[in-house]
Design a protein around this motif. Structure first.
Motif, mmCIF file in Angstrom:
data_model
loop_
_atom_site.group_PDB
_atom_site.id
_atom_site.type_symbol
_atom_site.label_atom_id
_atom_site.label_comp_id
_atom_site.label_asym_id
_atom_site.label_seq_id
_atom_site.Cartn_x
_atom_site.Cartn_y
_atom_site.Cartn_z
ATOM 1 N N TYR A 103 33.167 -31.977 -3.621
ATOM 2 C CA TYR A 103 34.314 -31.130 -3.335
ATOM 3 C C TYR A 103 35.396 -31.972 -2.689
ATOM 4 N N ARG A 104 36.586 -31.432 -2.734
ATOM 5 C CA ARG A 104 37.723 -32.155 -2.158
ATOM 6 C C ARG A 104 38.665 -31.175 -1.469
ATOM 7 N N TYR A 105 39.298 -31.665 -0.429
ATOM 8 C CA TYR A 105 40.385 -30.961 0.236
ATOM 9 C C TYR A 105 41.667 -31.621 -0.241
ATOM 10 N N MET A 106 42.605 -30.804 -0.685
ATOM 11 C CA MET A 106 43.874 -31.320 -1.201
ATOM 12 C C MET A 106 45.035 -30.577 -0.548
ATOM 13 N N ILE A 107 46.121 -31.297 -0.316
ATOM 14 C CA ILE A 107 47.395 -30.678 0.026
ATOM 15 C C ILE A 107 48.371 -31.221 -1.000
ATOM 16 N N GLY A 108 48.737 -30.375 -1.943
ATOM 17 C CA GLY A 108 49.538 -30.833 -3.075
ATOM 18 C C GLY A 108 48.741 -31.864 -3.853
ATOM 19 N N ASP A 109 49.333 -33.031 -4.052
ATOM 20 C CA ASP A 109 48.648 -34.127 -4.753
ATOM 21 C C ASP A 109 47.946 -35.078 -3.795
ATOM 22 N N LYS A 110 48.009 -34.793 -2.516
ATOM 23 C CA LYS A 110 47.435 -35.696 -1.509
ATOM 24 C C LYS A 110 45.964 -35.362 -1.266
ATOM 25 N N TRP A 111 45.106 -36.365 -1.408
ATOM 26 C CA TRP A 111 43.675 -36.210 -1.166
ATOM 27 C C TRP A 111 43.436 -36.306 0.336
ATOM 28 N N ILE A 112 42.855 -35.253 0.906
ATOM 29 C CA ILE A 112 42.592 -35.215 2.331
ATOM 30 C C ILE A 112 41.150 -35.618 2.632
ATOM 31 N N TYR A 113 40.218 -35.120 1.835
ATOM 32 C CA TYR A 113 38.802 -35.397 2.088
ATOM 33 C C TYR A 113 38.005 -35.196 0.816
ATOM 34 N N VAL A 114 36.990 -36.025 0.621
ATOM 35 C CA VAL A 114 36.016 -35.853 -0.456
ATOM 36 C C VAL A 114 34.647 -35.770 0.190
ATOM 37 N N GLY A 115 33.876 -34.779 -0.217
ATOM 38 C CA GLY A 115 32.534 -34.608 0.326
ATOM 39 C C GLY A 115 31.562 -34.201 -0.758
ATOM 40 N N LYS A 116 30.318 -34.068 -0.354
ATOM 41 C CA LYS A 116 29.269 -33.678 -1.306
ATOM 42 C C LYS A 116 28.329 -32.698 -0.619
ATOM 43 N N MET A 150 26.023 -36.984 -8.087
ATOM 44 C CA MET A 150 26.760 -36.495 -6.928
ATOM 45 C C MET A 150 27.095 -37.650 -5.980
ATOM 46 N N ASP A 151 26.085 -38.447 -5.637
ATOM 47 C CA ASP A 151 26.289 -39.555 -4.707
ATOM 48 C C ASP A 151 27.287 -40.569 -5.266
ATOM 49 N N PHE A 152 27.137 -40.889 -6.546
ATOM 50 C CA PHE A 152 28.015 -41.872 -7.163
ATOM 51 C C PHE A 152 29.454 -41.370 -7.227
ATOM 52 N N MET A 153 29.623 -40.123 -7.661
ATOM 53 C CA MET A 153 30.979 -39.596 -7.805
ATOM 54 C C MET A 153 31.681 -39.509 -6.449
ATOM 55 N N GLU A 154 30.975 -39.071 -5.412
ATOM 56 C CA GLU A 154 31.596 -39.002 -4.094
ATOM 57 C C GLU A 154 32.093 -40.377 -3.667
ATOM 58 N N GLN A 155 31.254 -41.391 -3.771
ATOM 59 C CA GLN A 155 31.649 -42.740 -3.366
ATOM 60 C C GLN A 155 32.773 -43.287 -4.229
ATOM 61 N N ALA A 156 32.709 -43.015 -5.525
ATOM 62 C CA ALA A 156 33.759 -43.499 -6.425
ATOM 63 C C ALA A 156 35.103 -42.862 -6.096
ATOM 64 N N LEU A 157 35.114 -41.550 -5.864
ATOM 65 C CA LEU A 157 36.374 -40.877 -5.541
ATOM 66 C C LEU A 157 36.930 -41.337 -4.200
ATOM 67 N N ILE A 158 36.069 -41.586 -3.240
ATOM 68 C CA ILE A 158 36.534 -42.100 -1.945
ATOM 69 C C ILE A 158 37.162 -43.476 -2.131
ATOM 70 N N LYS A 159 36.514 -44.302 -2.923
ATOM 71 C CA LYS A 159 37.030 -45.660 -3.135
ATOM 72 C C LYS A 159 38.345 -45.648 -3.914
ATOM 73 N N ILE A 160 38.435 -44.795 -4.917
ATOM 74 C CA ILE A 160 39.632 -44.771 -5.760
ATOM 75 C C ILE A 160 40.790 -44.030 -5.096
ATOM 76 N N MET A 161 40.518 -42.829 -4.555
ATOM 77 C CA MET A 161 41.589 -41.956 -4.072
ATOM 78 C C MET A 161 41.921 -42.153 -2.598
ATOM 79 N N ARG A 162 41.040 -42.759 -1.834
ATOM 80 C CA ARG A 162 41.246 -43.071 -0.421
ATOM 81 C C ARG A 162 41.756 -41.875 0.383
ATOM 82 N N PRO A 163 40.953 -40.815 0.443
ATOM 83 C CA PRO A 163 41.363 -39.613 1.178
ATOM 84 C C PRO A 163 41.624 -39.913 2.656
#
Length: 120
Positions: A7-20, A58-71
């Motif tokens: 899951y992710r927290y978003m404000i507009g296009d800004k990534w605030i947090y990614v979790g699992k 789940m584990d891979f996607m969370e880490q990948a999104l954190i690395k790519i999107m830098r919430p």
């Protein structure tokens, strides 16, 4: 049956947090409401989620999104994983958590895909 969510927290296009969360996404998201790091973002953020087929995904996607999107809230930006795909936001169908909760829909989304180098 277990369910695996990212899951992710978003404000507009800004990534605030990614979790699992494995199985109980409601409790996990509710726990953030009392976390001081989330306080200034809760009012304006939208929570979205997608369901994944396995714990490894789940584990891979969370880490990948954190690395790519830098919430903003995620502290663990540095990972050792090598990303074997190109992230394509249009290929992931995120669902709105509050809408799903209000409509009492099951918290699932089976349409998750990535464009991999092999598929190009």
């Amino acid at each position: 049956m277990f369910f695996y969510y990212v899951y992710r927290y978003m404000i507009g296009d800004k990534w605030i947090y990614v979790g699992k969360s494995d199985n109980n996404i409601k409790e996990r998201i509710a726990a953030h409401a009392s976390d001081p790091a989330f306080q200034k973002y809760l009012k304006d953020s939208v929570v979205q989620f997608c369901r994944l087929p396995s714990r490894n995904d789940m584990d891979f996607m969370e880490q990948a999104l954190i690395k790519i999107m830098r919430p903003v809230i995620n502290v663990n930006f540095a990972t050792d994983i090598v990303l074997p795909f190109i992230y394509d936001e249009s290929k992931i169908e995120w669902e709105d958590y509050n809408e799903a909760k209000q409509n009492k829909h099951p918290l699932i989304n089976d349409r998750l895909s990535f464009i991999t180098p092999e598929s190009l």
